[in-house]
Write a protein that holds these residues in place. Structure first.
Motif, PDB file in Angstrom:
ATOM      1  N   LEU A   1     -16.069   4.887 -29.218  1.00  0.00           N
ATOM      2  CA  LEU A   1     -15.662   3.589 -29.735  1.00  0.00           C
ATOM      3  C   LEU A   1     -16.321   2.439 -28.969  1.00  0.00           C
ATOM      4  O   LEU A   1     -16.607   2.558 -27.771  1.00  0.00           O
ATOM      5  CB  LEU A   1     -14.139   3.434 -29.638  1.00  0.00           C
ATOM      6  N   ASP A   2     -16.509   1.350 -29.652  1.00  0.00           N
ATOM      7  CA  ASP A   2     -16.928   0.117 -29.009  1.00  0.00           C
ATOM      8  C   ASP A   2     -15.735  -0.426 -28.221  1.00  0.00           C
ATOM      9  O   ASP A   2     -14.628  -0.525 -28.763  1.00  0.00           O
ATOM     10  CB  ASP A   2     -17.342  -0.892 -30.085  1.00  0.00           C
TER      11      ASP A   2
ATOM     12  N   GLN B   1     -14.879  -3.241 -27.657  1.00  0.00           N
ATOM     13  CA  GLN B   1     -14.297  -4.398 -28.333  1.00  0.00           C
ATOM     14  C   GLN B   1     -13.233  -3.992 -29.351  1.00  0.00           C
ATOM     15  O   GLN B   1     -12.520  -4.847 -29.897  1.00  0.00           O
ATOM     16  CB  GLN B   1     -15.400  -5.190 -29.045  1.00  0.00           C
ATOM     17  N   THR B   2     -13.128  -2.670 -29.600  1.00  0.00           N
ATOM     18  CA  THR B   2     -12.098  -2.160 -30.511  1.00  0.00           C
ATOM     19  C   THR B   2     -10.704  -2.491 -30.005  1.00  0.00           C
ATOM     20  O   THR B   2      -9.773  -2.712 -30.789  1.00  0.00           O
ATOM     21  CB  THR B   2     -12.238  -0.631 -30.666  1.00  0.00           C
TER      22      THR B   2
ATOM     23  N   THR C   1      -7.697  -4.499 -28.773  1.00  0.00           N
ATOM     24  CA  THR C   1      -7.223  -5.859 -28.989  1.00  0.00           C
ATOM     25  C   THR C   1      -6.262  -6.247 -27.871  1.00  0.00           C
ATOM     26  O   THR C   1      -5.256  -5.582 -27.649  1.00  0.00           O
ATOM     27  CB  THR C   1      -6.492  -5.975 -30.342  1.00  0.00           C
TER      28      THR C   1
ATOM     29  N   GLN D   1     -12.250   8.688 -29.558  1.00  0.00           N
ATOM     30  CA  GLN D   1     -11.120   8.985 -30.438  1.00  0.00           C
ATOM     31  C   GLN D   1     -11.448  10.213 -31.273  1.00  0.00           C
ATOM     32  O   GLN D   1     -12.563  10.354 -31.792  1.00  0.00           O
ATOM     33  CB  GLN D   1     -10.839   7.791 -31.346  1.00  0.00           C
TER      34      GLN D   1
ATOM     35  N   ILE E   1      -4.433  -1.506 -30.966  1.00  0.00           N
ATOM     36  CA  ILE E   1      -5.849  -1.569 -31.393  1.00  0.00           C
ATOM     37  C   ILE E   1      -5.970  -2.510 -32.589  1.00  0.00           C
ATOM     38  O   ILE E   1      -5.172  -2.433 -33.517  1.00  0.00           O
ATOM     39  CB  ILE E   1      -6.384  -0.174 -31.759  1.00  0.00           C
TER      40      ILE E   1
END
Length: 252
Positions: A8-9, A11-12, A14, A211, A252
């Motif tokens: 995953l990035d 930035q995923t 939150t 993930q 997320i």
């Protein structure tokens, strides 16, 4: 990388305002190898270090890390030691021929196949890793997957966060030789337990967020290695994530 997971990035994730009622902010680091004082530590509620805070596991280095921990302003601090942290393990001390006693950090909760409750979140930690080289100073070593399974069997059902020094096999565990270095027993245990988060390190090159593609797997896998390569000096900043205490899931 295993075909069964996605990387995953970052930035995923939150991050909302902090502090926030019902949210626990978690700061994740690992494999700092005596570079801990160079980190810019973000604010949070819980700090987790997944091992290898030293290079050779000397008592003076362990104490330096512990002093640094003591100066950090987190309500909770959890540490799982790594294979380089030799003098946290009397068996490794003896095999390495050192005349020392075990030195354990005092300014954090150090988990060795144990579970602790943190404001309603259950956290299990295990320091054990597979040693394929037969190194005498290797702390908390396991020679076989069967041994790793025995250690992971101490994990309770329904645990919310798992912290191991070892990666799970196939997730964030590929080294510079493109070999998988993770433990199958760790992966099986984590998949069975299905925690919200699995934090680990050990294989620096595997740093990142992962993930599973399995529909029923809710786990966010985090290789939190702060040094992204054992051959480079660059230092990555900590991962930060929020957990909703009511649902016990990562925001997320």
């Amino acid at each position: 990388m295993s075909e069964s997971v996605n990387k995953l990035d970052p930035q995923t994730l939150t991050l909302g305002s902090w502090p926030q009622e019902g949210i626990m902010r978690i700061v994740l680091i690992s494999d700092t190898h005596m570079q801990h004082r160079k980190l810019v530590m973000p604010e949070g509620d819980l700090l987790i270090h997944a091992g290898d805070f030293t290079n050779k596991g000397r008592k003076t280095d362990i104490k330096d890390f512990d002093d640094w921990l003591g100066g950090l302003d987190y309500r909770h601090k959890i540490v799982v030691v790594g294979n380089h942290d030799t003098e946290t393990d009397i068996l490794a001390i003896n095999k390495a021929g050192r005349v020392e006693i075990e030195t354990i950090p005092e300014n954090a909760t150090v988990l060795k196949n144990e579970t602790v409750d943190i404001e309603g979140l259950t956290v299990f930690g295990s320091p054990y890793t597979l040693d394929p080289f037969g190194i005498d100073w290797w702390a908390h070593k396991a020679d076989t997957e069967e041994e790793m399974e025995q250690h992971m069997n101490n994990m309770q059902e329904g645990v919310d966060i798992v912290v191991t020094h070892s990666p799970p096999h196939g997730i964030g565990d590929i080294n510079m030789d493109k070999s998988h270095c993770g433990s199958k027993a760790v992966r099986q245990s984590v998949e069975k337990g299905n925690p919200a988060v699995h934090v680990f390190g050990h294989i620096h090159e595997g740093r990142g967020l992962y993930q599973s593609k399995e529909v029923n797997c809710r786990t966010l896998f985090v290789n939190a290695s702060s040094l992204p390569s054992p051959l480079k000096s660059g230092l990555c900043q900590p991962f930060v994530l929020d957990i909703d205490l009511s649902t016990k899931t990562v925001v997320i």
